[in-house]
Design a protein around this motif. Structure first.
Motif, PDB file in Angstrom:
ATOM      1  N   ILE A   1       3.158  14.234  -9.704  1.00  8.24           N
ATOM      2  CA  ILE A   1       4.131  15.291  -9.975  1.00  8.24           C
ATOM      3  C   ILE A   1       4.564  15.263 -11.441  1.00  8.24           C
ATOM      4  O   ILE A   1       4.666  16.290 -12.094  1.00  8.24           O
ATOM      5  N   GLU A   2       4.827  14.066 -11.931  1.00  6.77           N
ATOM      6  CA  GLU A   2       5.354  13.884 -13.294  1.00  6.77           C
ATOM      7  C   GLU A   2       4.539  12.780 -13.976  1.00  6.77           C
ATOM      8  O   GLU A   2       4.932  11.616 -13.976  1.00  6.77           O
ATOM      9  N   PRO A   3       3.378  13.139 -14.544  1.00  6.23           N
ATOM     10  CA  PRO A   3       2.453  12.134 -15.089  1.00  6.23           C
ATOM     11  C   PRO A   3       3.044  11.229 -16.173  1.00  6.23           C
ATOM     12  O   PRO A   3       2.578  10.109 -16.351  1.00  6.23           O
ATOM     13  N   ASN A   4       4.059  11.684 -16.868  1.00  9.03           N
ATOM     14  CA  ASN A   4       4.651  10.883 -17.939  1.00  9.03           C
ATOM     15  C   ASN A   4       5.982  10.266 -17.534  1.00  9.03           C
ATOM     16  O   ASN A   4       6.846  10.070 -18.378  1.00  9.03           O
ATOM     17  N   TYR A   5       6.142   9.949 -16.252  1.00 16.05           N
ATOM     18  CA  TYR A   5       7.389   9.360 -15.755  1.00 16.05           C
ATOM     19  C   TYR A   5       7.301   7.836 -15.908  1.00 16.05           C
ATOM     20  O   TYR A   5       6.677   7.159 -15.084  1.00 16.05           O
ATOM     21  N   PRO A   6       7.914   7.273 -16.969  1.00 18.39           N
ATOM     22  CA  PRO A   6       7.750   5.844 -17.267  1.00 18.39           C
ATOM     23  C   PRO A   6       8.126   4.884 -16.145  1.00 18.39           C
ATOM     24  O   PRO A   6       7.393   3.908 -15.927  1.00 18.39           O
ATOM     25  N   PRO A   7       9.231   5.095 -15.400  1.00 19.19           N
ATOM     26  CA  PRO A   7       9.538   4.118 -14.342  1.00 19.19           C
ATOM     27  C   PRO A   7       8.425   4.003 -13.288  1.00 19.19           C
ATOM     28  O   PRO A   7       8.112   2.900 -12.828  1.00 19.19           O
ATOM     29  N   ALA A   8       7.822   5.125 -12.925  1.00 15.21           N
ATOM     30  CA  ALA A   8       6.742   5.080 -11.935  1.00 15.21           C
ATOM     31  C   ALA A   8       5.502   4.412 -12.524  1.00 15.21           C
ATOM     32  O   ALA A   8       4.822   3.644 -11.844  1.00 15.21           O
TER      33      ALA A   8
ATOM     34  N   ASP B   1       0.838  -1.213   0.000  1.00 21.60           N
ATOM     35  CA  ASP B   1       0.000   0.000   0.000  1.00 21.60           C
ATOM     36  C   ASP B   1       0.868   1.258   0.000  1.00 21.60           C
ATOM     37  O   ASP B   1       0.579   2.224  -0.716  1.00 21.60           O
ATOM     38  N   GLU B   2       1.926   1.260   0.801  1.00 18.12           N
ATOM     39  CA  GLU B   2       2.837   2.406   0.835  1.00 18.12           C
ATOM     40  C   GLU B   2       3.546   2.563  -0.513  1.00 18.12           C
ATOM     41  O   GLU B   2       3.723   3.679  -1.001  1.00 18.12           O
ATOM     42  N   ALA B   3       3.933   1.443  -1.104  1.00 11.51           N
ATOM     43  CA  ALA B   3       4.587   1.492  -2.419  1.00 11.51           C
ATOM     44  C   ALA B   3       3.637   2.089  -3.450  1.00 11.51           C
ATOM     45  O   ALA B   3       4.031   2.974  -4.228  1.00 11.51           O
ATOM     46  N   ARG B   4       2.403   1.641  -3.441  1.00 10.74           N
ATOM     47  CA  ARG B   4       1.402   2.149  -4.391  1.00 10.74           C
ATOM     48  C   ARG B   4       1.213   3.659  -4.219  1.00 10.74           C
ATOM     49  O   ARG B   4       1.216   4.407  -5.195  1.00 10.74           O
ATOM     50  N   ARG B   5       1.100   4.114  -2.969  1.00  7.35           N
ATOM     51  CA  ARG B   5       0.949   5.548  -2.708  1.00  7.35           C
ATOM     52  C   ARG B   5       2.151   6.340  -3.218  1.00  7.35           C
ATOM     53  O   ARG B   5       1.997   7.415  -3.787  1.00  7.35           O
ATOM     54  N   SER B   6       3.334   5.799  -3.026  1.00  6.92           N
ATOM     55  CA  SER B   6       4.547   6.496  -3.461  1.00  6.92           C
ATOM     56  C   SER B   6       4.628   6.582  -4.984  1.00  6.92           C
ATOM     57  O   SER B   6       4.964   7.639  -5.533  1.00  6.92           O
ATOM     58  N   PHE B   7       4.326   5.491  -5.671  1.00  2.41           N
ATOM     59  CA  PHE B   7       4.350   5.522  -7.134  1.00  2.41           C
ATOM     60  C   PHE B   7       3.291   6.490  -7.675  1.00  2.41           C
ATOM     61  O   PHE B   7       3.553   7.242  -8.619  1.00  2.41           O
ATOM     62  N   LYS B   8       2.120   6.495  -7.054  1.00  2.00           N
ATOM     63  CA  LYS B   8       1.076   7.433  -7.482  1.00  2.00           C
ATOM     64  C   LYS B   8       1.505   8.881  -7.233  1.00  2.00           C
ATOM     65  O   LYS B   8       1.240   9.762  -8.052  1.00  2.00           O
ATOM     66  N   ALA B   9       2.169   9.125  -6.116  1.00  2.00           N
ATOM     67  CA  ALA B   9       2.646  10.480  -5.819  1.00  2.00           C
ATOM     68  C   ALA B   9       3.672  10.926  -6.866  1.00  2.00           C
ATOM     69  O   ALA B   9       3.662  12.086  -7.296  1.00  2.00           O
ATOM     70  N   ALA B  10       4.530  10.020  -7.291  1.00  2.00           N
ATOM     71  CA  ALA B  10       5.498  10.356  -8.346  1.00  2.00           C
ATOM     72  C   ALA B  10       4.770  10.740  -9.625  1.00  2.00           C
ATOM     73  O   ALA B  10       5.130  11.716 -10.293  1.00  2.00           O
ATOM     74  N   LEU B  11       3.704  10.008  -9.945  1.00  2.00           N
ATOM     75  CA  LEU B  11       2.955  10.279 -11.176  1.00  2.00           C
ATOM     76  C   LEU B  11       2.106  11.544 -11.072  1.00  2.00           C
ATOM     77  O   LEU B  11       1.831  12.173 -12.093  1.00  2.00           O
TER      78      LEU B  11
ATOM     79  N   LEU C   1       3.994   1.010 -10.932  1.00  2.00           N
ATOM     80  CA  LEU C   1       2.617   0.964 -10.446  1.00  2.00           C
ATOM     81  C   LEU C   1       1.834  -0.110 -11.194  1.00  2.00           C
ATOM     82  O   LEU C   1       1.088  -0.882 -10.561  1.00  2.00           O
ATOM     83  N   THR C   2       2.013  -0.212 -12.491  1.00  2.00           N
ATOM     84  CA  THR C   2       1.317  -1.233 -13.284  1.00  2.00           C
ATOM     85  C   THR C   2       1.704  -2.630 -12.802  1.00  2.00           C
ATOM     86  O   THR C   2       0.838  -3.496 -12.637  1.00  2.00           O
ATOM     87  N   GLN C   3       2.987  -2.857 -12.563  1.00  2.00           N
ATOM     88  CA  GLN C   3       3.454  -4.161 -12.079  1.00  2.00           C
ATOM     89  C   GLN C   3       2.894  -4.464 -10.688  1.00  2.00           C
ATOM     90  O   GLN C   3       2.514  -5.609 -10.402  1.00  2.00           O
ATOM     91  N   LEU C   4       2.838  -3.464  -9.856  1.00  2.00           N
ATOM     92  CA  LEU C   4       2.326  -3.650  -8.497  1.00  2.00           C
ATOM     93  C   LEU C   4       0.847  -4.000  -8.536  1.00  2.00           C
ATOM     94  O   LEU C   4       0.399  -4.903  -7.832  1.00  2.00           O
TER      95      LEU C   4
END
Length: 158
Positions: A139-146, A127-137, A150-153
């Motif tokens: 800020i930067e919606p087109n950030y491929p690693p995030a 859940d924390e990982a999901r929140r962090s990846f969403k927070a990255a997106l 998130l898709t893998q998670l």
């Protein structure tokens, strides 16, 4: 040209050497820049160069010097967290990454969120990982690693 101006010039040359793959020259130039006028940026980028050379302990030490030079600069906190992740030390990485998020002078908060998501994933805190990846997106919606993380998670949880 005064010492600070010369230090900035050496920093620029060091960065070009680093980008060009001449890491030994980059180390020499960053070190020269620091000897003339220490800056958090020069210490951080020297650390980044060391990380490319596999010298993670030296990279972390340079980031600690960067923080001592300017504790408001966010990059070295994130970089220490990233290096600790490379060393498979996610528990140690989390506090550093949170400090990056609290730093007032940082242009890439999405990197810290991404790395925090990586740390939480390594710790099995989905859940924390999901929140962090969403927070990255956010800020930067087109950030491929995030986006990939998130898709893998999400796929893993289905």
């Amino acid at each position: 040209m005064d010492q600070k101006e010369r230090a900035v010039e050496l920093f620029k040359q060091a960065y070009q050497s680093q980008v060009g793959g001449d890491l030994d020259r980059a180390v020499e130039l960053y070190t020269g820049s620091i000897s003339l006028h220490p800056s958090a940026e020069a210490h951080t980028f020297l650390g980044w160069t060391y990380s490319f050379m596999g010298r993670l302990d030296d990279a972390i030490a340079e980031c600690e010097r960067a923080i001592a030079t300017d504790p408001t600069f966010g990059n070295p906190y994130n970089d220490i967290g990233a290096y600790l992740l490379q060393l498979s030390r996610p528990n140690d990485a989390v506090p550093w990454l949170k400090k990056a998020l609290d730093a007032p002078r940082y242009a890439s908060y999405h990197f810290a969120h991404m790395n925090l998501g990586r740390a939480y994933s390594q710790l099995g805190e989905w859940d924390e990982a999901r929140r962090s990846f969403k927070a990255a997106l956010e800020i930067e919606p087109n950030y491929p690693p995030a986006r990939r993380a998130l898709t893998q998670l999400i796929a893993r949880s289905n």
